[in-house]
Design an enzyme around this catalytic site. Structure first.
Site, PDB file in Angstrom:
ATOM      1  N   VAL A  13     117.701  60.148  42.582  1.00 10.76           N
ATOM      2  CA  VAL A  13     116.389  59.578  42.256  1.00 10.76           C
ATOM      3  C   VAL A  13     115.672  59.113  43.526  1.00 10.76           C
ATOM      4  O   VAL A  13     114.493  59.426  43.736  1.00 10.76           O
ATOM      5  CB  VAL A  13     116.530  58.418  41.237  1.00 10.76           C
ATOM      6  CG1 VAL A  13     115.155  57.886  40.856  1.00 10.76           C
ATOM      7  CG2 VAL A  13     117.274  58.878  39.985  1.00 10.76           C
ATOM      8  N   GLU A 128     110.634  51.041  34.227  1.00  9.37           N
ATOM      9  CA  GLU A 128     110.293  52.208  33.390  1.00  9.37           C
ATOM     10  C   GLU A 128     111.391  53.280  33.419  1.00  9.37           C
ATOM     11  O   GLU A 128     111.724  53.884  32.405  1.00  9.37           O
ATOM     12  CB  GLU A 128     108.972  52.809  33.894  1.00  9.37           C
ATOM     13  CG  GLU A 128     108.436  53.959  33.074  1.00  9.37           C
ATOM     14  CD  GLU A 128     108.065  53.552  31.659  1.00  9.37           C
ATOM     15  OE1 GLU A 128     107.072  52.864  31.488  1.00  9.37           O
ATOM     16  OE2 GLU A 128     108.791  53.943  30.722  1.00  9.37           O
ATOM     17  N   VAL A 131     115.128  53.551  31.120  1.00  6.41           N
ATOM     18  CA  VAL A 131     115.356  54.106  29.767  1.00  6.41           C
ATOM     19  C   VAL A 131     114.591  55.418  29.650  1.00  6.41           C
ATOM     20  O   VAL A 131     113.374  55.456  29.835  1.00  6.41           O
ATOM     21  CB  VAL A 131     114.864  53.128  28.668  1.00  6.41           C
ATOM     22  CG1 VAL A 131     115.171  53.671  27.283  1.00  6.41           C
ATOM     23  CG2 VAL A 131     115.464  51.748  28.842  1.00  6.41           C
ATOM     24  N   GLY A 133     114.488  58.247  31.489  1.00  8.65           N
ATOM     25  CA  GLY A 133     113.991  58.936  32.690  1.00  8.65           C
ATOM     26  C   GLY A 133     112.482  59.056  32.803  1.00  8.65           C
ATOM     27  O   GLY A 133     111.791  58.093  33.135  1.00  8.65           O
ATOM     28  N   ILE A 135     110.187  59.732  30.469  1.00  6.53           N
ATOM     29  CA  ILE A 135     109.326  59.398  29.313  1.00  6.53           C
ATOM     30  C   ILE A 135     108.718  58.009  29.538  1.00  6.53           C
ATOM     31  O   ILE A 135     109.455  57.041  29.741  1.00  6.53           O
ATOM     32  CB  ILE A 135     110.130  59.405  27.987  1.00  6.53           C
ATOM     33  CG1 ILE A 135     110.877  60.733  27.804  1.00  6.53           C
ATOM     34  CG2 ILE A 135     109.216  59.140  26.796  1.00  6.53           C
ATOM     35  CD1 ILE A 135     111.816  60.780  26.602  1.00  6.53           C
ATOM     36  N   GLY A 186     126.127  70.095  36.059  1.00 12.63           N
ATOM     37  CA  GLY A 186     125.783  68.854  36.768  1.00 12.63           C
ATOM     38  C   GLY A 186     125.219  67.798  35.833  1.00 12.63           C
ATOM     39  O   GLY A 186     124.641  66.806  36.280  1.00 12.63           O
ATOM     40  N   ASP A 200     126.371  54.200  28.217  1.00 17.77           N
ATOM     41  CA  ASP A 200     125.042  54.382  28.823  1.00 17.77           C
ATOM     42  C   ASP A 200     123.944  54.188  27.758  1.00 17.77           C
ATOM     43  O   ASP A 200     122.926  53.540  28.013  1.00 17.77           O
ATOM     44  CB  ASP A 200     124.966  55.793  29.434  1.00 17.77           C
ATOM     45  CG  ASP A 200     123.610  56.094  30.018  1.00 17.77           C
ATOM     46  OD1 ASP A 200     123.290  55.534  31.081  1.00 17.77           O
ATOM     47  OD2 ASP A 200     122.841  56.860  29.398  1.00 17.77           O
ATOM     48  N   LYS A 204     120.879  51.191  27.500  1.00 18.19           N
ATOM     49  CA  LYS A 204     119.443  51.432  27.259  1.00 18.19           C
ATOM     50  C   LYS A 204     118.984  50.726  25.986  1.00 18.19           C
ATOM     51  O   LYS A 204     117.872  50.191  25.926  1.00 18.19           O
ATOM     52  CB  LYS A 204     119.183  52.934  27.188  1.00 18.19           C
ATOM     53  CG  LYS A 204     119.426  53.610  28.536  1.00 18.19           C
ATOM     54  CD  LYS A 204     119.529  55.107  28.400  1.00 18.19           C
ATOM     55  CE  LYS A 204     119.807  55.768  29.731  1.00 18.19           C
ATOM     56  NZ  LYS A 204     120.179  57.183  29.593  1.00 18.19           N
ATOM     57  N   GLY A 301     117.408  63.328  35.693  1.00 15.46           N
ATOM     58  CA  GLY A 301     117.040  64.257  36.773  1.00 15.46           C
ATOM     59  C   GLY A 301     116.207  63.494  37.797  1.00 15.46           C
ATOM     60  O   GLY A 301     115.313  62.730  37.420  1.00 15.46           O
TER      61      GLY A 301
END
Ligand code: NAP
Length: 422
Positions: A13, A128, A131, A133, A135, A186, A200, A204, A301
């Site tokens: 990121v 932001e 949660v 990525g 969106i 990946g 995970d 969130k 991603g």
């Protein structure tokens, strides 16, 4: 207006954020009037200096030196994990700097402490990217739905588990083969437990609970089940019954209580959530008076997620308040008191009277059966029996299964999956 930024962590990121900020600086400036400048980049790996060199930005391996830099307005934490990320964020806030983070594990665990320091210091924490990525869910809820009451959330919040369940159903492969595919692409780590066991998703959901209801739940008290016990058999039987299996984060508000859960769930084929394929994320929520809303997109991603991080950098630069929710006193519902419909698969001996003994136990606990299918006939052998129930209390279901699983005609622990008819 010039705003100077320091980024800690140049992984998937962080590197994408640094590149995008440079690449889109003039676009952002045209749209907002802001001049965003990366003052310094930091990673503990010296070889990441190359990223900084390509972007012509100073580099350090010492996060604290960047946090102490008086010229930096916004610290972007993208290292992940609890420590030292917590220490860095708290130190940045103490030094009256705004913070942007994508760190769901940290916010779920220490969010209360972080937001309370931010409030005290009158600084913002942008989250932001923590949660779903790419969106823009956090802003949609906090700003777009500012006059609404969120009543129900059903979310596919983890792309890895969605990919695994999707591949199992699509290619009729077992769990291990689907995990291996996700690892090859990946999408899953070598030790993928955080994703697969639902942790995970729980992180969130915890952040959404704060945002929507003003409650930081104790995570140990939120019922969390992953997907490792879901077999191909169940996915195929569910499809025959017109359902698909998804790992859902569920939140429901009911007067003074909230029901928070993470578990595999049968949802009707045809509902947009059931059509969420590959590693996409989707959130379906009911808000009053807005009604039903659906959010869909890339949940992970580096590059997609960088758009959420940059959106936080821009909105904090324009209006330093950030998103903060007043805490509320709501009770967390115990999962034993939750009512749901159930899919149950028994491996039972194919012989007369077996169904009657199972039904008797269910009836004694006031669980009524909606449908029964015996999948094969093999006299004297164990065969799968699939039942759907009407709505029943979780506690009753657990008691019933404890008794049924002890019957000598039952081969192995029964499989149950809750149903949400949405
Ligand atoms: P990543 O690829 O592991 O990158 C983290 C980077 O930070 C690595 O280069 C790491 O170096 C470095 N780092 C670790 N500790 C450090 C320290 N003390 N000082 C300076 N640098 C340090 O992680 P990521 O996938 O980019 O994820 C970053 C954050 O975004 C996490 O909180 C994650 O949950 C969140 N997020 C990720 C995605 C995604 O798709 N990847 C999506 C949404 C949110 P080493 O490699 O040497 O440890």
């Amino acid at each position: 207006m010039v705003k100077r930024i320091g980024i800690i962590g140049l992984g998937n990121v962080g590197e994408a954020v640094a590149h995008s900020l440079k690449k889109h600086a003039s676009l952002i400036s045209r749209r907002t009037g802001l001049k965003l400048e990366i003052k310094s980049l930091c990673d503990k790996e010296k070889r990441k200096r190359r990223v900084a060199e390509r972007l012509c930005v100073p580099f350090t391996t010492q996060a604290l030196s960047l946090i102490k830099d008086p010229d930096i307005h916004i610290i972007v934490e993208l290292i992940g994990g609890i420590q030292p990320a917590r220490k860095f964020i708290m130190e940045a806030l103490r030094r009256k700097k705004n913070v942007v983070t994508a760190n769901k594990a940290l916010l779920a665990t220490h969010g209360r402490e972080i937001f309370s320091l931010a409030k005290k210091k009158k600084k913002a924490v942008g989250f932001e990217a923590s949660v779903c990525g790419a969106i823009p869910l956090i802003k949609s809820i906090s700003q777009g739905l500012v006059s609404c009451e969120v009543r129900k959330i059903y979310g596919i919040l983890n792309g890895t588990t969605n990919y695994i369940l999707y591949k199992m159903g699509k290619e009729k492969i077992d769990f291990a083969a689907a995990v291996a595919q996700a690892q090859k692409k990946g999408l899953a780590e070598r030790k993928p437990y955080l994703d697969i066991e639902g942790t995970d998703t729980l992180h969130k959901l915890t952040i959404l609970s704060y945002l929507c209801f003003g409650v930081w739940p104790s995570m140990q008290k939120v019922h969390t089940e992953g997907i490792s016990k879901i077999s191909l058999l169940d996915i195929l039987y569910a499809e025959e019954l017109n359902y698909r299996v998804k790992l859902l984060a569920i939140a429901k508000k009911d007067r003074n209580a909230i029901d928070l859960r993470v578990h595999p769930t049968l949802i009707p084929i045809g509902h947009p959530l059931s059509e969420t394929s590959l590693s996409y994320n989707a959130v379906f929520l009911h808000a009053y008076p807005a009604g039903q809303l659906l959010f869909y997109g890339e949940g992970a991603g580096g590059l997609p997620t960088s758009s959420s991080v940059i959106s936080d950098i821009v909105s904090i630069s324009l209006n330093e308040k950030g998103i903060m929710r007043r805490e509320e006193k709501l009770n967390l519902k115990n999962v034993k008191d939750v009512k749901a419909r159930y899919y149950i698969r028994f491996m039972a001996l194919d012989r007369p009277g077996v169904l009657a003994s199972i039904s008797k136990i269910l009836a004694s606990l006031k669980i009524s059966i909606a449908s029964v299918t015996q999948k094969e006939r093999k006299k004297g052998k164990f065969v799968p029996i699939v039942m759907l129930t009407h709505e029943a209390r979780e506690e009753s279901m657990r008691k019933a299964l404890a008794k049924i699983d002890h019957l000598p005609v039952i081969q192995s622990p029964s499989q149950t999956i809750r149903i949400e008819d949405l």
